[in-house]
Design a protein around this motif. Structure first.
Motif, PDB file in Angstrom:
ATOM      1  N   GLY A  49     -35.928 -35.274  -0.771  1.00 58.60           N
ATOM      2  CA  GLY A  49     -34.913 -35.652   0.319  1.00 58.60           C
ATOM      3  C   GLY A  49     -34.275 -34.340   0.785  1.00 58.60           C
ATOM      4  N   SER A  50     -34.672 -32.871   0.165  1.00 60.14           N
ATOM      5  CA  SER A  50     -33.855 -31.891   0.635  1.00 60.14           C
ATOM      6  C   SER A  50     -34.203 -31.311   2.046  1.00 60.14           C
ATOM      7  N   LEU A  51     -35.558 -31.665   2.556  1.00 61.01           N
ATOM      8  CA  LEU A  51     -35.815 -31.084   3.759  1.00 61.01           C
ATOM      9  C   LEU A  51     -35.240 -31.699   4.698  1.00 61.01           C
ATOM     10  N   TRP A  52     -34.988 -33.128   4.771  1.00 57.32           N
ATOM     11  CA  TRP A  52     -34.234 -33.746   5.691  1.00 57.32           C
ATOM     12  C   TRP A  52     -32.602 -33.602   5.726  1.00 57.32           C
ATOM     13  N   LYS A  53     -32.125 -33.186   4.732  1.00 59.24           N
ATOM     14  CA  LYS A  53     -30.724 -32.721   4.413  1.00 59.24           C
ATOM     15  C   LYS A  53     -30.548 -31.359   5.086  1.00 59.24           C
ATOM     16  N   GLN A  54     -31.545 -30.408   4.708  1.00 58.96           N
ATOM     17  CA  GLN A  54     -31.438 -28.982   5.715  1.00 58.96           C
ATOM     18  C   GLN A  54     -31.682 -29.006   7.279  1.00 58.96           C
ATOM     19  N   PHE A  55     -32.453 -29.889   7.459  1.00 58.99           N
ATOM     20  CA  PHE A  55     -32.843 -29.912   9.017  1.00 58.99           C
ATOM     21  C   PHE A  55     -31.457 -30.772   9.541  1.00 58.99           C
ATOM     22  N   LYS A  56     -30.795 -31.677   9.065  1.00 59.17           N
ATOM     23  CA  LYS A  56     -29.641 -32.168   9.524  1.00 59.17           C
ATOM     24  C   LYS A  56     -28.438 -31.392   9.658  1.00 59.17           C
ATOM     25  N   VAL A  57     -28.421 -30.412   8.469  1.00 60.33           N
ATOM     26  CA  VAL A  57     -27.220 -29.545   8.623  1.00 60.33           C
ATOM     27  C   VAL A  57     -27.406 -28.855   9.848  1.00 60.33           C
ATOM     28  N   SER A  58     -28.731 -27.957  10.021  1.00 61.27           N
ATOM     29  CA  SER A  58     -28.953 -27.185  11.096  1.00 61.27           C
ATOM     30  C   SER A  58     -28.671 -27.941  12.546  1.00 61.27           C
ATOM     31  N   LEU A  59     -29.214 -29.076  12.725  1.00 61.13           N
ATOM     32  CA  LEU A  59     -29.044 -29.924  13.701  1.00 61.13           C
ATOM     33  C   LEU A  59     -27.714 -29.987  14.090  1.00 61.13           C
ATOM     34  N   MET A  60     -26.763 -30.474  13.308  1.00 61.68           N
ATOM     35  CA  MET A  60     -25.379 -30.730  13.529  1.00 61.68           C
ATOM     36  C   MET A  60     -24.603 -29.318  14.034  1.00 61.68           C
ATOM     37  N   GLU A 193     -27.318 -18.550   9.719  1.00 60.11           N
ATOM     38  CA  GLU A 193     -27.517 -19.302   8.236  1.00 60.11           C
ATOM     39  C   GLU A 193     -28.199 -18.528   7.183  1.00 60.11           C
ATOM     40  N   MET A 194     -28.888 -17.625   7.379  1.00 55.66           N
ATOM     41  CA  MET A 194     -29.472 -16.416   6.725  1.00 55.66           C
ATOM     42  C   MET A 194     -28.395 -15.419   6.018  1.00 55.66           C
ATOM     43  N   ILE A 195     -27.312 -15.502   6.868  1.00 53.72           N
ATOM     44  CA  ILE A 195     -26.373 -14.336   6.471  1.00 53.72           C
ATOM     45  C   ILE A 195     -25.153 -14.987   5.637  1.00 53.72           C
ATOM     46  N   GLY A 196     -24.879 -16.255   6.104  1.00 56.01           N
ATOM     47  CA  GLY A 196     -23.765 -16.773   5.300  1.00 56.01           C
ATOM     48  C   GLY A 196     -23.680 -18.373   5.286  1.00 56.01           C
ATOM     49  N   ALA A 197     -24.610 -18.948   4.749  1.00 53.56           N
ATOM     50  CA  ALA A 197     -24.632 -20.459   4.634  1.00 53.56           C
ATOM     51  C   ALA A 197     -25.068 -20.733   3.442  1.00 53.56           C
ATOM     52  N   THR A 198     -24.983 -22.121   3.111  1.00 58.56           N
ATOM     53  CA  THR A 198     -25.504 -22.638   1.871  1.00 58.56           C
ATOM     54  C   THR A 198     -26.123 -23.768   1.846  1.00 58.56           C
ATOM     55  N   GLN A 199     -26.441 -24.029   3.235  1.00 57.69           N
ATOM     56  CA  GLN A 199     -27.404 -25.194   3.738  1.00 57.69           C
ATOM     57  C   GLN A 199     -27.915 -24.671   4.999  1.00 57.69           C
ATOM     58  N   GLY A 200     -29.162 -25.621   5.477  1.00 59.93           N
ATOM     59  CA  GLY A 200     -29.512 -25.194   6.769  1.00 59.93           C
ATOM     60  C   GLY A 200     -31.143 -24.679   6.325  1.00 59.93           C
ATOM     61  N   ILE A 201     -31.822 -24.575   7.852  1.00 55.17           N
ATOM     62  CA  ILE A 201     -33.139 -24.059   7.564  1.00 55.17           C
ATOM     63  C   ILE A 201     -33.058 -22.768   7.381  1.00 55.17           C
ATOM     64  N   GLY A 202     -32.155 -21.824   7.963  1.00 56.56           N
ATOM     65  CA  GLY A 202     -32.044 -20.380   7.721  1.00 56.56           C
ATOM     66  C   GLY A 202     -31.803 -20.054   6.349  1.00 56.56           C
ATOM     67  N   TRP A 203     -30.916 -20.974   5.641  1.00 54.94           N
ATOM     68  CA  TRP A 203     -30.492 -20.537   4.412  1.00 54.94           C
ATOM     69  C   TRP A 203     -31.895 -20.775   3.409  1.00 54.94           C
ATOM     70  N   MET A 204     -32.761 -21.824   3.815  1.00 56.77           N
ATOM     71  CA  MET A 204     -34.024 -22.091   3.039  1.00 56.77           C
ATOM     72  C   MET A 204     -34.921 -20.700   3.157  1.00 56.77           C
ATOM     73  N   VAL A 205     -34.767 -20.102   4.335  1.00 58.10           N
ATOM     74  CA  VAL A 205     -35.556 -18.986   4.473  1.00 58.10           C
ATOM     75  C   VAL A 205     -34.984 -17.707   3.456  1.00 58.10           C
ATOM     76  N   SER A 206     -33.829 -17.660   3.894  1.00 54.49           N
ATOM     77  CA  SER A 206     -33.059 -16.649   2.888  1.00 54.49           C
ATOM     78  C   SER A 206     -33.142 -16.635   1.566  1.00 54.49           C
ATOM     79  N   MET A 207     -32.901 -18.016   1.121  1.00 56.29           N
ATOM     80  CA  MET A 207     -33.000 -18.354  -0.343  1.00 56.29           C
ATOM     81  C   MET A 207     -34.269 -18.145  -0.958  1.00 56.29           C
ATOM     82  N   GLY A 208     -35.373 -18.585  -0.206  1.00 56.85           N
ATOM     83  CA  GLY A 208     -36.873 -18.436  -0.612  1.00 56.85           C
ATOM     84  C   GLY A 208     -36.942 -17.053  -0.628  1.00 56.85           C
ATOM     85  N   GLY A 209     -36.458 -15.773   0.041  1.00 54.50           N
ATOM     86  CA  GLY A 209     -36.709 -14.562  -0.090  1.00 54.50           C
ATOM     87  C   GLY A 209     -36.125 -14.123  -1.375  1.00 54.50           C
ATOM     88  N   GLN A 210     -35.038 -14.299  -1.558  1.00 56.34           N
ATOM     89  CA  GLN A 210     -34.238 -14.191  -2.737  1.00 56.34           C
ATOM     90  C   GLN A 210     -34.834 -14.446  -4.308  1.00 56.34           C
TER      91      GLN A 210
END
Length: 248
Positions: A49-60, A193-210
């Motif tokens: 269920g995490s993918l929909w959660k990240q998408f919903k955060v970015s969408l809002m 989101e890649m710079i300063g978020a704890t959720q969202g699609i950009g956060w997914m990319v950033s966290m995956g890199g880390q």
């Protein structure tokens, strides 16, 4: 009889996929995973269920910043197109804010407002509002004086001019502005989101890199591109084609 030329746009995505497979075959999967590795990662995120959660955060976040930017851009662009004084007043501001990369505002907004929805929404607003306002302003400003004069001669008041002359004539530019604004807003959202978020699609990319999860990084990149492509193909392109004939 004119024979329509074939549209080769359908071939670009399979070509990109084949190129991805060919390149990935030269590297270990932990460096550059194959498409099926990314599909497996997507299934993992979908199953819990995490993918929909990240998408919903970015969408809002995207909707909040973009819709606010559309409202302000419509008002500012229309006012700039109708009033030379307002246009002169806003010209330096438009040039200044459009010259600064929107992501440059992200650290400042996060220092002032903290991490979260409002900071990211503000970055999206800055990214989208000014290009849209300038595009709408140029559209309103370019409306022919003869049309306005004819409407006034027929007794149209200011409200009728806006509703029956300026609005129809500027709709092609409004749809073009929406297309430009969404593109800018989507890029700003992901970067913020890649710079300063704890959720969202950009956060997914950033966290995956880390954590060194290349499949998660590529999953986020694919989602970013897919959503932008769907909006372009299903929404903005049809709007622009529909109102293109109104330019005449």
């Amino acid at each position: 009889m004119n024979v329509p030329k074939p549209n080769w746009g359908w071939a670009s995505l399979p070509f990109l996929l084949l190129l991805w497979i060919a390149l990935a075959s030269r590297y270990p999967s932990y460096i550059l995973p194959q498409p099926w590795d990314v599909a497996h990662e997507a299934w993992h995120w979908l199953r819990n269920g995490s993918l929909w959660k990240q998408f919903k955060v970015s969408l809002m976040e995207e909707l909040g910043g973009f819709v606010t930017a559309v409202v302000v851009a419509l008002l500012a662009g229309t006012a700039g197109g109708l009033s030379s004084r307002f246009r002169d007043f806003t010209a330096p501001l438009n040039s200044l804010f459009m010259a600064i990369p929107p992501i440059a505002w992200a650290p400042l907004t996060m220092i002032i407002f903290g991490l979260g929805y409002f900071s990211i929404m503000l970055v999206i607003f800055i990214a989208a509002m000014f290009p849209m306002a300038v595009t709408i302003q140029e559209g309103v400003q370019g409306i022919r004086g003869g049309e306005v004069h004819t409407a006034r001669t027929l007794g149209a008041n200011q409200h009728q001019l806006l509703a029956y002359v300026y609005l129809p004539a500027s709709l092609p530019f409004v749809t073009a502005a929406l297309r430009i604004g969404f593109s800018q807003a989507w890029r700003a959202l992901v970067a913020a989101e890649m710079i300063g978020a704890t959720q969202g699609i950009g956060w997914m990319v950033s966290m995956g890199g880390q954590i060194g999860n290349s499949s998660q990084v590529l999953l986020g990149i694919v989602l970013i591109g897919l959503i932008a492509w769907l909006m372009e193909s299903l929404v903005f392109r049809h709007l622009e084609q529909h109102y293109q004939k109104w330019r005449v």
